[in-house]
Design an enzyme around this catalytic site. Structure first.
Site, PDB file in Angstrom:
ATOM      1  N   GLY A 296      49.529  32.638  38.983  1.00 12.56           N
ATOM      2  CA  GLY A 296      48.518  32.678  37.929  1.00 12.56           C
ATOM      3  C   GLY A 296      48.907  33.657  36.836  1.00 12.56           C
TER       4      GLY A 296
ATOM      5  N   GLY B 298      45.445  36.445  31.398  1.00  8.91           N
ATOM      6  CA  GLY B 298      44.621  37.474  32.013  1.00  8.91           C
ATOM      7  C   GLY B 298      45.374  38.558  32.754  1.00  8.91           C
TER       8      GLY B 298
ATOM      9  N   GLY C  80      47.120  38.359  35.491  1.00  4.77           N
ATOM     10  CA  GLY C  80      48.465  37.952  35.889  1.00  4.77           C
ATOM     11  C   GLY C  80      49.477  38.154  34.775  1.00  4.77           C
TER      12      GLY C  80
ATOM     13  N   SER D  18      38.244  41.235  44.526  1.00  5.78           N
ATOM     14  CA  SER D  18      37.144  41.455  43.579  1.00  5.78           C
ATOM     15  C   SER D  18      36.161  42.437  44.186  1.00  5.78           C
ATOM     16  CB  SER D  18      36.425  40.137  43.284  1.00  5.78           C
ATOM     17  OG  SER D  18      35.193  40.360  42.611  1.00  5.78           O
TER      18      SER D  18
ATOM     19  N   TYR E 161      32.227  32.492  46.009  1.00  2.00           N
ATOM     20  CA  TYR E 161      33.275  33.322  45.410  1.00  2.00           C
ATOM     21  C   TYR E 161      33.453  34.632  46.172  1.00  2.00           C
ATOM     22  CZ  TYR E 161      35.837  36.078  41.967  1.00  2.00           C
ATOM     23  OH  TYR E 161      36.776  36.881  41.338  1.00  2.00           O
TER      24      TYR E 161
END
Length: 248
Positions: free
Chosen positions: A13, A17, A19, A135, A148
């Site tokens: 990814g 962002g 990544g 997260s 999530y």
């Protein structure tokens, strides 16, 4: 600085962002960097901007992960740094959840991340480093975030077990858990400009430091975990959320 000179790093990814910012920082520190992403146009554009290699691979498809590891092995033989960053938002209230909602998030955030690690372990040099992007929601309990948050909590559990399994090879496994970061992921989730502004205000009001995070700051933390200066750290989760989780 060239603390990672001679090291090979793979960032999933990595076309946008966190990544993208991490790929840029790893290269700045001297590493040879490979990024992956689902969209060829985005991957090619990011790779050209950064002056690195890009491969198209969908972390939501195990067959694509297997092909990616084979491609990387063929070109580089082995790697030193693996940043498992690719992820998506999704889900809502438990009562309204569908199997499709669940599978979309879990296939990328958990199953895909799990099998990325599994397929790349044989390619990791002894003394290497793996970092998961988790997260702060993994340890919070906000409404409408069950799928999530669960995907990230599962990642943190795997991270700790992997740290134990890979310790005999001196491979360190850690995770970075950001709070709200200013990236494109919200836009990709389908929020309008007005909704994004409202969401941003709501999040800032819940953060003691009264600001959202920066992708570059997360990139520096991932690079820290990937470098020799953190050689005695494994199985650790580092929360970067401006104190947001303290108020949950």
């Amino acid at each position: 600085m060239d603390t990672l000179q001679g090291k090979i790093a793979v960032v999933t990814g990595g076309n946008s962002g966190i990544g993208y910012a991490t790929a840029k920082e790893l290269k700045k520190q001297g590493a040879t960097v490979v990024i992956t992403g689902r969209r060829k146009e985005a991957v090619d554009k990011a790779a050209a901007e950064l002056g690195i290699i890009g491969f198209v691979a969908d972390q939501g498809q195990v067959s694509a992960i297997q092909q990616l590891s084979e491609t990387v092995k063929k070109q580089y033989r082995a790697i030193d740094i693996l940043f498992i960053n690719a992820g998506i938002l999704g889900g809502g209230a438990i009562e309204q959840a569908t199997e499709n909602d669940f599978d979309n998030v879990m296939n990328v955030n958990f199953k895909g991340a799990y099998f990325t690690l599994s397929n790349f372990i044989p390619l990791l040099n002894d003394g290497g480093s793996v970092v998961f992007l988790s997260s702060n929601t993994a340890s919070m309990h906000g409404a409408n975030s069950s799928i999530y948050s669960s995907s990230k909590a599962a990642l943190n559990s795997v991270m700790k077990i992997a740290a134990v399994e890979l310790a005999p090879r001196k491979i360190r496994v850690n995770s970075v858990s950001p709070g709200p970061i200013q990236t494109e992921i919200m836009t990709k989730a389908g929020y309008s400009a007005d909704q994004l502004e409202q969401l941003k205000d709501w999040m800032i009001n819940r953060i003691p430091l009264r600001q959202m995070g920066n992708a570059g700051d997360v990139a520096k933390m991932v690079t820290y975990f990937s470098s020799p200066v953190s050689s005695f750290i494994t199985g650790a989760e580092l929360v970067m959320d401006g104190g947001m989780s303290l108020k949950s």
